[in-house]
Motif scaffolding. Structure first.
Motif, PDB file in Angstrom:
ATOM      1  N   ASP A   1      32.489   3.037 101.357  1.00 28.36           N
ATOM      2  CA  ASP A   1      33.389   3.189 101.122  1.00 28.36           C
ATOM      3  C   ASP A   1      34.311   4.210 100.360  1.00 28.36           C
ATOM      4  O   ASP A   1      35.717   4.456 100.383  1.00 28.36           O
ATOM      5  CB  ASP A   1      32.769   3.006  99.621  1.00 28.36           C
ATOM      6  N   TYR A   2      33.765   4.946 100.958  1.00 23.85           N
ATOM      7  CA  TYR A   2      34.322   6.352 101.280  1.00 23.85           C
ATOM      8  C   TYR A   2      36.005   6.840 101.723  1.00 23.85           C
ATOM      9  O   TYR A   2      36.732   6.892 102.168  1.00 23.85           O
ATOM     10  CB  TYR A   2      33.183   8.038 101.424  1.00 23.85           C
ATOM     11  N   ASN A   3      34.823   5.436 102.921  1.00 18.92           N
ATOM     12  CA  ASN A   3      35.559   5.640 104.376  1.00 18.92           C
ATOM     13  C   ASN A   3      37.314   4.977 104.256  1.00 18.92           C
ATOM     14  O   ASN A   3      38.136   5.500 104.508  1.00 18.92           O
ATOM     15  CB  ASN A   3      35.126   5.626 105.985  1.00 18.92           C
ATOM     16  N   LEU A   4      36.628   3.723 103.514  1.00 17.41           N
ATOM     17  CA  LEU A   4      37.989   2.904 103.240  1.00 17.41           C
ATOM     18  C   LEU A   4      38.742   3.757 102.337  1.00 17.41           C
ATOM     19  O   LEU A   4      40.014   3.316 102.526  1.00 17.41           O
ATOM     20  CB  LEU A   4      37.387   1.786 102.777  1.00 17.41           C
ATOM     21  N   LEU A   5      38.459   4.287 101.432  1.00 17.22           N
ATOM     22  CA  LEU A   5      39.474   4.821 100.635  1.00 17.22           C
ATOM     23  C   LEU A   5      40.039   5.609 101.553  1.00 17.22           C
ATOM     24  O   LEU A   5      41.367   5.870 101.184  1.00 17.22           O
ATOM     25  CB  LEU A   5      38.316   5.499  99.008  1.00 17.22           C
ATOM     26  N   GLN A   6      40.020   6.482 101.932  1.00 17.81           N
ATOM     27  CA  GLN A   6      40.033   7.361 102.335  1.00 17.81           C
ATOM     28  C   GLN A   6      41.408   7.343 103.899  1.00 17.81           C
ATOM     29  O   GLN A   6      42.747   7.293 103.370  1.00 17.81           O
ATOM     30  CB  GLN A   6      39.102   8.610 103.313  1.00 17.81           C
ATOM     31  N   MET A   7      41.050   5.954 103.967  1.00 17.33           N
ATOM     32  CA  MET A   7      42.059   5.363 104.764  1.00 17.33           C
ATOM     33  C   MET A   7      43.365   4.852 103.986  1.00 17.33           C
ATOM     34  O   MET A   7      44.716   5.260 104.245  1.00 17.33           O
ATOM     35  CB  MET A   7      41.978   4.087 105.476  1.00 17.33           C
ATOM     36  N   LEU A   8      42.958   3.908 103.037  1.00 20.28           N
ATOM     37  CA  LEU A   8      44.382   3.953 101.689  1.00 20.28           C
ATOM     38  C   LEU A   8      44.456   5.191 101.227  1.00 20.28           C
ATOM     39  O   LEU A   8      45.813   5.136 101.076  1.00 20.28           O
ATOM     40  CB  LEU A   8      43.472   3.222 100.566  1.00 20.28           C
ATOM     41  N   HIS A   9      44.101   6.321 101.228  1.00 23.19           N
ATOM     42  CA  HIS A   9      44.691   7.580 100.359  1.00 23.19           C
ATOM     43  C   HIS A   9      45.673   8.475 101.519  1.00 23.19           C
ATOM     44  O   HIS A   9      46.232   8.616 101.424  1.00 23.19           O
ATOM     45  CB  HIS A   9      43.925   8.573 100.212  1.00 23.19           C
ATOM     46  N   LYS A  10      44.818   8.307 102.781  1.00 23.99           N
ATOM     47  CA  LYS A  10      45.640   8.867 103.760  1.00 23.99           C
ATOM     48  C   LYS A  10      46.816   8.020 103.900  1.00 23.99           C
ATOM     49  O   LYS A  10      48.310   8.427 103.936  1.00 23.99           O
ATOM     50  CB  LYS A  10      45.019   8.591 105.368  1.00 23.99           C
ATOM     51  N   GLN A  11      47.032   6.792 103.794  1.00 23.14           N
ATOM     52  CA  GLN A  11      48.243   5.832 103.974  1.00 23.14           C
ATOM     53  C   GLN A  11      49.902   6.453 102.772  1.00 23.14           C
ATOM     54  O   GLN A  11      50.417   6.311 102.901  1.00 23.14           O
ATOM     55  CB  GLN A  11      47.948   4.447 103.491  1.00 23.14           C
ATOM     56  N   GLU A  12      48.777   6.135 102.011  1.00 25.13           N
ATOM     57  CA  GLU A  12      49.366   6.597 100.163  1.00 25.13           C
ATOM     58  C   GLU A  12      49.940   8.444 101.024  1.00 25.13           C
ATOM     59  O   GLU A  12      51.840   8.615 100.536  1.00 25.13           O
ATOM     60  CB  GLU A  12      48.472   7.072  99.189  1.00 25.13           C
ATOM     61  N   LEU A  13      49.990   9.236 100.750  1.00 25.01           N
ATOM     62  CA  LEU A  13      49.799  10.644 101.478  1.00 25.01           C
ATOM     63  C   LEU A  13      50.962  10.308 102.609  1.00 25.01           C
ATOM     64  O   LEU A  13      51.921  11.075 102.146  1.00 25.01           O
ATOM     65  CB  LEU A  13      48.637  11.267 102.086  1.00 25.01           C
ATOM     66  N   HIS A  14      50.973   9.223 103.372  1.00 27.67           N
ATOM     67  CA  HIS A  14      51.547   9.600 104.737  1.00 27.67           C
ATOM     68  C   HIS A  14      53.604   9.012 104.023  1.00 27.67           C
ATOM     69  O   HIS A  14      54.397   9.322 104.325  1.00 27.67           O
ATOM     70  CB  HIS A  14      51.833   7.897 105.245  1.00 27.67           C
ATOM     71  N   GLU A  15      53.083   7.958 102.700  1.00 29.30           N
ATOM     72  CA  GLU A  15      54.137   7.320 102.050  1.00 29.30           C
ATOM     73  C   GLU A  15      54.976   8.063 101.243  1.00 29.30           C
ATOM     74  O   GLU A  15      56.273   8.703 101.776  1.00 29.30           O
ATOM     75  CB  GLU A  15      53.861   6.421 101.048  1.00 29.30           C
ATOM     76  N   ILE A  16      54.302   9.371 100.614  1.00 27.88           N
ATOM     77  CA  ILE A  16      54.735  10.496 100.255  1.00 27.88           C
ATOM     78  C   ILE A  16      55.210  11.763 100.896  1.00 27.88           C
ATOM     79  O   ILE A  16      56.099  12.015 100.553  1.00 27.88           O
ATOM     80  CB  ILE A  16      53.430  11.226  98.887  1.00 27.88           C
ATOM     81  N   ARG A  17      54.806  12.016 101.796  1.00 27.20           N
ATOM     82  CA  ARG A  17      55.517  12.440 103.259  1.00 27.20           C
ATOM     83  C   ARG A  17      56.823  12.290 103.643  1.00 27.20           C
ATOM     84  O   ARG A  17      57.979  12.853 103.361  1.00 27.20           O
ATOM     85  CB  ARG A  17      54.185  12.519 103.838  1.00 27.20           C
TER      86      ARG A  17
END
Ligand SMILES: CC(C)=CCC/C(C)=C/COP(=O)(O)OP(=O)(O)O
Length: 540
Positions: free
Chosen positions: A226-242
């Motif tokens: 779950d940690y790794n899966l959420l990390q992927m989602l969060h990275k994707q969001e951060l990418h969008e924000i950047r």
């Protein structure tokens, strides 16, 4: 009129972003996500059965819930956890056998809004009203009581004493503990459970659990996946924000702090679960704007420019932009456009009315920023009470709560109506934010020539020394935590809102750890947290 090039502006020298373009490239790995999801589904079913198993006794059940929370996977089982806790509470089947379990139950129940009395700890006192000395041989018990003490509300005097007692003994016993206990105790002394973000704490807790002889392999596996899966989602969001940030002219400005990544991390602390993806993205954008505008008022704009900006904000109309000097045109236009985008996005959910609440809070915030700037300009130092009235609003807490709820579908008109009157739960979080911030930023504010700092205003009103003022502001934060804990038990506010208020208060404990401004200087405290949350996956 003074030309733009003649204006002398304060030099702030904020350090640049630590991250450069690190988060700009990201590829979603669909194969990995599917692999994680499949196993997560199976593990969730297994754990759900354990949770509802009636043959497991109360203490084991509460320990299981505690473990799920520490590993940050409890959000998968919210309904089952509430049901189990309700049943235990209604049937009064709490385990009374030892300090560890009594304190653990107390903490878990209070954290879930059950008004369990602190009298449960009376039995651990001797005839003189002191905690029994022999308890100190039970490290797990003392640690459990220490963590429970942070749930104290007004009148829980026994927990005040418990905190002093446990802190003293934990520090004293630290050098003689086994390496694993030593790790856990030092971690708790630095970051308590109640004041930490579940997701931030997960990684440390997973590492401890991994070496626990009594661990359950399914729980550990679920936590890691779950940690790794959420990390992927969060990275994707951060990418969008950047991407959003880099496309803004605002991102070329050199005067404000570039803390987009830290702003995203703050939003992540407010809600990490996948269903809050849109909310997180919106919250980050709002936080970034508050940060830039805070710096515009504190460290860049002249009083004349800020007056024009404040007036334009009150009118909230893009046509006002022509009255503003160049750089403020950009700030103003970005803010107005952003709220238009929010409106379009939320229109799809039939909730665009919530944006009006955010706008109203922006108008209020900017007026208060301007008042602060006027004080600075005139060298005026208000009494502490006058200062606080304004400074509670400049914590951005009153804006933040409606802004955090923009993307939360269950926040209704009633929720927003409730928030309009600044309920005690929000005021409590604003008090915590203000005094913790004031203590941490005092030195820098003085260097910048600020007169009306919280510390100075307190010294003025009460004739106190600087040391007394620092101590008093710390006390105020503790007092406000009691207000907050008390309000959380009242359940008079939807849980989704209450948790946001709690998480915002927790932010102060994390971002301003050891009275340092970790937001402005994220290297020491925030950087390692951000790396472990958003950069490095866990080895499976
Ligand atoms: C922690 C996060 C994510 C906050 C949002 C950005 C913001 C308004 C920072 C202000 O910090 P400050 O210490 O300069 O505030 P003030 O000027 O009110 O003292």
């Amino acid at each position: 009129m003074v030309s733009q090039s003649e204006i002398v502006r304060p030099s702030c020298n904020f350090s640049p972003s630590l991250w450069g373009d690190f988060f700009d490239s990201f590829d979603w790995d669909q194969k990995a996500a599917e692999f994680y999801l499949q196993e997560i589904k199976e593990l969730k079913n297994k754990i759900r059965c354990m949770l509802v198993d009636t043959s497991i006794d109360v203490s084991k059940k509460v320990e299981l819930i505690d473990t799920l929370e520490r590993l940050s996977i409890s959000y998968h089982f919210e309904t089952e956890i509430e049901e189990q806790l309700n049943q235990i509470f209604i049937n009064s089947t709490l385990d009374q056998s030892n300090l560890y379990i009594v304190a653990l139950q107390f903490r878990i129940f209070r954290q879930h809004g059950f008004n369990i009395s602190s009298d449960v700890f009376n039995k651990f006192k001797d005839g003189n009203g002191e905690f029994i000395e022999a308890l100190t041989s039970d490290v797990k018990g003392v640690l459990s009581l220490y963590e429970a003490a942070y749930l104290r509300k007004h009148g829980d005097d026994i927990l005040e004493e418990a905190l002093t007692f446990t802190k003293y003994h934990l520090i004293k016993m630290l050098p003689n503990l086994s390496p694993s206990l030593q790790k856990q105790v030092s971690h708790s002394l630095d970051q308590t459970i109640h004041r930490g973000w579940q997701r931030t704490e997960a990684r440390f807790n997973i590492s401890i659990y991994e070496n626990d002889e009594t661990k359950n392999d399914s729980l550990l596996r679920l936590a890691k996946l779950d940690y790794n899966l959420l990390q992927m989602l969060h990275k994707q969001e951060l990418h969008e924000i950047r991407r959003w940030w880099k496309n803004l002219d605002l991102s070329k400005f050199t005067y404000p702090r570039d803390r987009v990544i830290e702003g995203y991390y703050a939003s992540l602390g407010m809600y990490f679960e996948p269903q809050y993806s849109l909310a997180r993205i919106m919250a980050t954008k709002t936080l970034v704007m508050t940060s830039v505008i805070d710096d515009t008022f504190d460290a860049y704009g002249t009083i004349e420019e800020l007056k024009l900006f404040t007036d334009a904000i009150q009118r909230w109309n893009i046509e006002e932009i022509d009255r503003l000097p160049g750089y403020l045109k950009t700030v103003y236009g970005t803010l107005i456009n952003l709220h238009q985008e929010y409106e379009q996005e939320l229109e799809k959910q039939g909730r665009s009315y919530v944006v009006e609440h955010a706008r109203a809070r922006w108008k209020e915030l900017i007026q208060c920023y301007f008042k602060e700037a006027t004080w600075f300009n005139k060298g005026y130092m208000p009494q502490f009470d006058e200062y606080m009235e304004n400074a509670l609003i400049t914590t951005v807490c009153f804006l933040l709560i409606p802004a955090l709820l923009l993307g939360v579908g269950s926040a209704t008109r009633e929720t927003y109506d409730f928030l309009i009157n600044n309920p005690r739960i929000v005021t409590a979080m604003a008090k915590i934010s203000r005094v913790i911030d004031d203590v941490a930023t005092y030195k820098v504010e003085k260097e910048r020539g600020q007169v009306a700092t919280g510390i100075d205003c307190y010294m003025k009103q009460y004739g106190a020394s600087k040391e007394e003022a620092f101590e008093k502001l710390h006390e105020m934060a503790e007092d406000a935590w009691k207000d907050l804990n008390e309000e959380l038990l009242k359940k008079s506010i939807p849980n989704e809102v209450a948790i946001r208020a709690l998480n915002q208060a927790r932010l102060m404990d994390i971002f301003y750890k050891h009275d340092q401004d970790g937001y402005t200087n994220p290297e020491k405290v925030l950087k390692p947290q951000i790396i472990s949350l958003l950069v490095d996956p866990i080895d499976l």
